[in-house]
Design a protein around this motif. Structure first.
Motif, PDB file in Angstrom:
ATOM      1  N   THR A   1       0.830  -1.392  -0.104  1.00  0.00           N
ATOM      2  CA  THR A   1      -0.014  -0.114  -0.090  1.00  0.00           C
ATOM      3  C   THR A   1       1.014   1.129   0.022  1.00  0.00           C
ATOM      4  OG1 THR A   1      -0.088   0.316   2.454  1.00  0.00           O
ATOM      5  CG2 THR A   1      -1.739  -1.233   1.410  1.00  0.00           C
ATOM      6  N   SER A   2       0.210   2.529  -0.136  1.00  0.00           N
ATOM      7  CA  SER A   2       0.788   3.669  -0.249  1.00  0.00           C
ATOM      8  C   SER A   2       1.297   3.856   1.218  1.00  0.00           C
ATOM      9  CB  SER A   2       0.050   4.768  -0.704  1.00  0.00           C
ATOM     10  OG  SER A   2      -1.166   4.803   0.161  1.00  0.00           O
ATOM     11  N   GLY A   3       0.725   3.639   2.339  1.00  0.00           N
ATOM     12  CA  GLY A   3       1.281   3.575   3.499  1.00  0.00           C
ATOM     13  C   GLY A   3       2.464   2.969   3.772  1.00  0.00           C
ATOM     14  N   VAL A   4       2.641   1.564   3.211  1.00  0.00           N
ATOM     15  CA  VAL A   4       4.081   0.831   3.549  1.00  0.00           C
ATOM     16  C   VAL A   4       4.887   1.492   2.668  1.00  0.00           C
ATOM     17  CG1 VAL A   4       5.023  -1.099   2.637  1.00  0.00           C
ATOM     18  CG2 VAL A   4       2.591  -1.257   3.842  1.00  0.00           C
ATOM     19  N   ILE A   5       4.859   2.158   1.684  1.00  0.00           N
ATOM     20  CA  ILE A   5       5.860   2.735   1.063  1.00  0.00           C
ATOM     21  C   ILE A   5       6.188   4.208   1.551  1.00  0.00           C
ATOM     22  CG2 ILE A   5       6.559   3.791  -1.195  1.00  0.00           C
ATOM     23  CD1 ILE A   5       4.494   1.741  -2.638  1.00  0.00           C
ATOM     24  N   SER A   6       5.275   5.020   1.932  1.00  0.00           N
ATOM     25  CA  SER A   6       5.726   6.171   2.799  1.00  0.00           C
ATOM     26  C   SER A   6       6.265   5.882   4.015  1.00  0.00           C
ATOM     27  CB  SER A   6       4.196   6.977   3.159  1.00  0.00           C
ATOM     28  OG  SER A   6       4.286   8.065   3.849  1.00  0.00           O
ATOM     29  N   THR A   7       5.915   5.000   4.635  1.00  0.00           N
ATOM     30  CA  THR A   7       6.769   4.522   5.978  1.00  0.00           C
ATOM     31  C   THR A   7       8.232   4.106   5.401  1.00  0.00           C
ATOM     32  OG1 THR A   7       4.748   3.568   7.059  1.00  0.00           O
ATOM     33  CG2 THR A   7       7.182   2.869   7.793  1.00  0.00           C
TER      34      THR A   7
ATOM     35  N   VAL B   1       8.753   2.034 -11.289  1.00  0.00           N
ATOM     36  CA  VAL B   1       8.913   1.679 -12.398  1.00  0.00           C
ATOM     37  C   VAL B   1       8.682  -0.035 -12.573  1.00  0.00           C
ATOM     38  CG1 VAL B   1      10.660   1.087 -14.289  1.00  0.00           C
ATOM     39  CG2 VAL B   1      10.482   3.258 -13.550  1.00  0.00           C
ATOM     40  N   VAL B   2       9.231  -0.523 -11.552  1.00  0.00           N
ATOM     41  CA  VAL B   2       9.138  -2.125 -11.607  1.00  0.00           C
ATOM     42  C   VAL B   2       7.533  -2.413 -11.321  1.00  0.00           C
ATOM     43  CG1 VAL B   2       9.384  -3.970  -9.872  1.00  0.00           C
ATOM     44  CG2 VAL B   2      11.206  -2.567 -10.508  1.00  0.00           C
ATOM     45  N   LEU B   3       6.651  -1.842 -10.521  1.00  0.00           N
ATOM     46  CA  LEU B   3       5.332  -1.958 -10.275  1.00  0.00           C
ATOM     47  C   LEU B   3       4.385  -1.616 -11.591  1.00  0.00           C
ATOM     48  CD1 LEU B   3       4.706  -0.047  -6.874  1.00  0.00           C
ATOM     49  CD2 LEU B   3       5.079  -2.633  -7.211  1.00  0.00           C
ATOM     50  N   LYS B   4       4.680  -0.657 -12.285  1.00  0.00           N
ATOM     51  CA  LYS B   4       4.208  -0.377 -13.449  1.00  0.00           C
ATOM     52  C   LYS B   4       4.415  -1.445 -14.765  1.00  0.00           C
ATOM     53  CE  LYS B   4       3.702   4.959 -13.510  1.00  0.00           C
ATOM     54  NZ  LYS B   4       4.198   6.108 -14.084  1.00  0.00           N
ATOM     55  N   HIS B   5       5.782  -1.865 -14.494  1.00  0.00           N
ATOM     56  CA  HIS B   5       6.162  -2.914 -15.454  1.00  0.00           C
ATOM     57  C   HIS B   5       5.456  -4.166 -15.157  1.00  0.00           C
ATOM     58  CE1 HIS B   5       8.765  -4.850 -18.476  1.00  0.00           C
ATOM     59  NE2 HIS B   5       8.970  -5.770 -17.727  1.00  0.00           N
ATOM     60  N   ALA B   6       5.430  -4.651 -13.966  1.00  0.00           N
ATOM     61  CA  ALA B   6       4.561  -5.824 -13.668  1.00  0.00           C
ATOM     62  C   ALA B   6       3.245  -5.916 -14.119  1.00  0.00           C
ATOM     63  CB  ALA B   6       4.620  -5.996 -12.232  1.00  0.00           C
ATOM     64  N   VAL B   7       2.537  -4.906 -13.980  1.00  0.00           N
ATOM     65  CA  VAL B   7       0.966  -4.551 -14.424  1.00  0.00           C
ATOM     66  C   VAL B   7       1.102  -4.496 -15.817  1.00  0.00           C
ATOM     67  CG1 VAL B   7      -0.864  -3.198 -14.091  1.00  0.00           C
ATOM     68  CG2 VAL B   7       0.354  -3.408 -12.130  1.00  0.00           C
ATOM     69  N   ARG B   8       2.013  -3.837 -16.732  1.00  0.00           N
ATOM     70  CA  ARG B   8       1.622  -3.846 -18.066  1.00  0.00           C
ATOM     71  C   ARG B   8       2.265  -5.185 -18.880  1.00  0.00           C
ATOM     72  NH1 ARG B   8       4.632   0.311 -18.236  1.00  0.00           N
ATOM     73  NH2 ARG B   8       6.503  -0.647 -18.951  1.00  0.00           N
TER      74      ARG B   8
ATOM     75  N   TRP C   1       3.475  -7.998 -17.111  1.00  0.00           N
ATOM     76  CA  TRP C   1       3.332  -9.619 -16.568  1.00  0.00           C
ATOM     77  C   TRP C   1       1.876  -9.607 -16.109  1.00  0.00           C
ATOM     78  CZ3 TRP C   1       8.049  -8.194 -13.067  1.00  0.00           C
ATOM     79  CH2 TRP C   1       9.361  -8.209 -13.863  1.00  0.00           C
ATOM     80  N   ASP C   2       0.957  -8.947 -16.460  1.00  0.00           N
ATOM     81  CA  ASP C   2      -0.511  -9.150 -16.333  1.00  0.00           C
ATOM     82  C   ASP C   2      -0.799  -9.255 -14.644  1.00  0.00           C
ATOM     83  OD1 ASP C   2      -0.899  -8.778 -18.824  1.00  0.00           O
ATOM     84  OD2 ASP C   2      -0.513 -10.894 -19.181  1.00  0.00           O
ATOM     85  N   LEU C   3       0.113  -8.645 -13.669  1.00  0.00           N
ATOM     86  CA  LEU C   3      -0.586  -8.609 -12.485  1.00  0.00           C
ATOM     87  C   LEU C   3      -1.370  -7.509 -12.066  1.00  0.00           C
ATOM     88  CD1 LEU C   3       2.992  -9.536 -10.776  1.00  0.00           C
ATOM     89  CD2 LEU C   3       1.038 -11.033 -10.900  1.00  0.00           C
ATOM     90  N   VAL C   4      -2.065  -7.724 -11.085  1.00  0.00           N
ATOM     91  CA  VAL C   4      -3.084  -6.749 -10.702  1.00  0.00           C
ATOM     92  C   VAL C   4      -2.796  -6.141  -9.410  1.00  0.00           C
ATOM     93  CG1 VAL C   4      -5.726  -6.640 -10.121  1.00  0.00           C
ATOM     94  CG2 VAL C   4      -4.919  -8.263 -12.031  1.00  0.00           C
ATOM     95  N   LEU C   5      -3.127  -4.642  -9.389  1.00  0.00           N
ATOM     96  CA  LEU C   5      -2.904  -4.151  -7.994  1.00  0.00           C
ATOM     97  C   LEU C   5      -4.615  -3.837  -7.823  1.00  0.00           C
ATOM     98  CD1 LEU C   5       0.031  -1.649  -8.874  1.00  0.00           C
ATOM     99  CD2 LEU C   5      -0.074  -3.379  -6.808  1.00  0.00           C
ATOM    100  N   PRO C   6      -4.990  -4.375  -6.884  1.00  0.00           N
ATOM    101  CA  PRO C   6      -6.535  -4.184  -6.320  1.00  0.00           C
ATOM    102  C   PRO C   6      -6.869  -2.626  -6.092  1.00  0.00           C
ATOM    103  CG  PRO C   6      -5.624  -6.250  -5.472  1.00  0.00           C
ATOM    104  CD  PRO C   6      -4.488  -5.363  -5.929  1.00  0.00           C
ATOM    105  N   LEU C   7      -5.841  -2.413  -5.454  1.00  0.00           N
ATOM    106  CA  LEU C   7      -5.879  -0.896  -4.666  1.00  0.00           C
ATOM    107  C   LEU C   7      -5.310   0.199  -5.655  1.00  0.00           C
ATOM    108  CD1 LEU C   7      -5.177  -1.440  -0.953  1.00  0.00           C
ATOM    109  CD2 LEU C   7      -7.551  -1.337  -2.109  1.00  0.00           C
ATOM    110  N   GLY C   8      -5.122  -0.245  -6.833  1.00  0.00           N
ATOM    111  CA  GLY C   8      -4.300   0.694  -7.658  1.00  0.00           C
ATOM    112  C   GLY C   8      -2.782   1.092  -7.332  1.00  0.00           C
ATOM    113  N   LEU C   9      -2.198   1.536  -8.306  1.00  0.00           N
ATOM    114  CA  LEU C   9      -0.641   1.851  -8.011  1.00  0.00           C
ATOM    115  C   LEU C   9      -0.431   2.683  -6.896  1.00  0.00           C
ATOM    116  CD1 LEU C   9       2.116   1.494  -9.602  1.00  0.00           C
ATOM    117  CD2 LEU C   9       1.693   3.639 -10.489  1.00  0.00           C
TER     118      LEU C   9
END
Length: 300
Positions: A57-63, A94-101, A103-111
């Motif tokens: 989540t954004s909270g995890v990354i913010s921490t 960049v890694v998260l966007k690449h995985a979605v685009r 590798w067809d992985l899904v981010l349920p809560l968005g980027l």
């Protein structure tokens, strides 16, 4: 209206550490400065690798960002620079966007990085070497136990090269007869390569180097060069001089010789004069000396 079911099973079961490993194996070799990127990804994996792709989540990354900004570097004994933390944030995104685009992985809560601001960076530097610093640096680099440190520093100046393409330079990309070296994985998005003219000094440095099994002109890794360079600067009593500043110094020296913007861009690889200006640090004294010289030539 019919709701569409999205299967997030794979995302919930996939850890970020596994994705970072895959990205490092498949994508990093295609990029400029792959060895530096490897270090960033290693750091991200160490601190965030245990999180699953779906629960990041954004909270995890913010921490994480707050933690990194408060971290004391073992090498410098100071807090990590904002630029270091910003690089980590950018690479994660960049890694998260690449995985979605790809590798067809899904981010349920968005980027998760989309709602966060990248740590502000002021990376504009005005730093070149004066004559005394240059002499002391060359002397201390020559004393390094690693024989590739001195030629790396000299070629960084004479080729005005970034460190990544420089340490990746292969013998097959050097043509001594045509006096050209081809730098790979440069920042030019169109070609990913750049032809650089070899001056007499650059050519002499390259010809003195042995050809090794690795095929590299400079058989040294980025991190080895970085460490040796930092220690050489300390011994020389030189402060606040990054390896990238050598590129600034080389470009500035070309302008002092009287080359035009377009001529310097052949060396630097810049595609616009605006981007080139950031690397040019001519001083008022330099301009006075040049004007005086031109007037003397005109009077003769």
């Amino acid at each position: 209206y019919k709701r569409q079911y999205i299967d997030t099973t794979v995302s919930r079961d996939t850890k970020l550490g596994d994705l970072l490993d895959r990205y490092l194996a498949e994508e990093s070799p295609k990029h400029a400065g792959g060895s530096k990127e490897k270090s960033v990804i290693k750091t991200l994996k160490k601190h965030l690798g245990h999180h699953t792709f779906a629960t990041l989540t954004s909270g995890v990354i913010s921490t994480y960002i707050d933690m990194r900004q408060a971290t004391i570097s073992k090498r410098t004994k100071r807090k990590l620079s904002t630029q270091t933390v910003a690089h980590e944030f950018e690479r994660l995104q960049v890694v998260l966007k690449h995985a979605v685009r790809a590798w067809d992985l899904v981010l349920p809560l968005g980027l998760p990085t989309a709602t966060l601001k990248k740590p502000p960076v002021n990376n504009k530097r005005v730093r070149t070497l004066d004559e005394s610093e240059y002499e002391r640096l060359i002397e201390e680099c020559g004393r390094s136990k690693n024989k590739y440190v001195l030629p790396s520093v000299l070629l960084a100046i004479h080729l005005t090269s970034r460190v990544g393409p420089l340490v990746d330079l292969k013998w097959k990309d050097v043509d001594c007869d045509k006096r050209i070296a081809v730098l790979r994985n440069v920042k030019d998005k169109r070609t990913k390569s750049q032809e650089v003219p070899l001056t007499d000094k650059a050519l002499a440095i390259i010809k003195q180097l042995p050809q090794t099994k690795s095929g590299k002109v400079l058989d040294i890794t980025y991190w080895c060069l970085h460490g040796c360079y930092i220690r050489a600067c300390r011994r020389a009593g030189i402060e606040n001089l990054t390896f990238h500043d050598l590129r600034h110094h080389g470009i500035t020296e070309l302008f002092k010789l009287g080359l035009t913007d377009r001529e310097v861009m052949v060396y630097s690889g810049h595609t616009t004069t605006q981007s080139l200006t950031r690397y040019t640090h001519l001083k008022a004294t330099d301009m006075a000396e040049k004007v005086n010289q031109l007037r003397k030539e005109k009077e003769q």
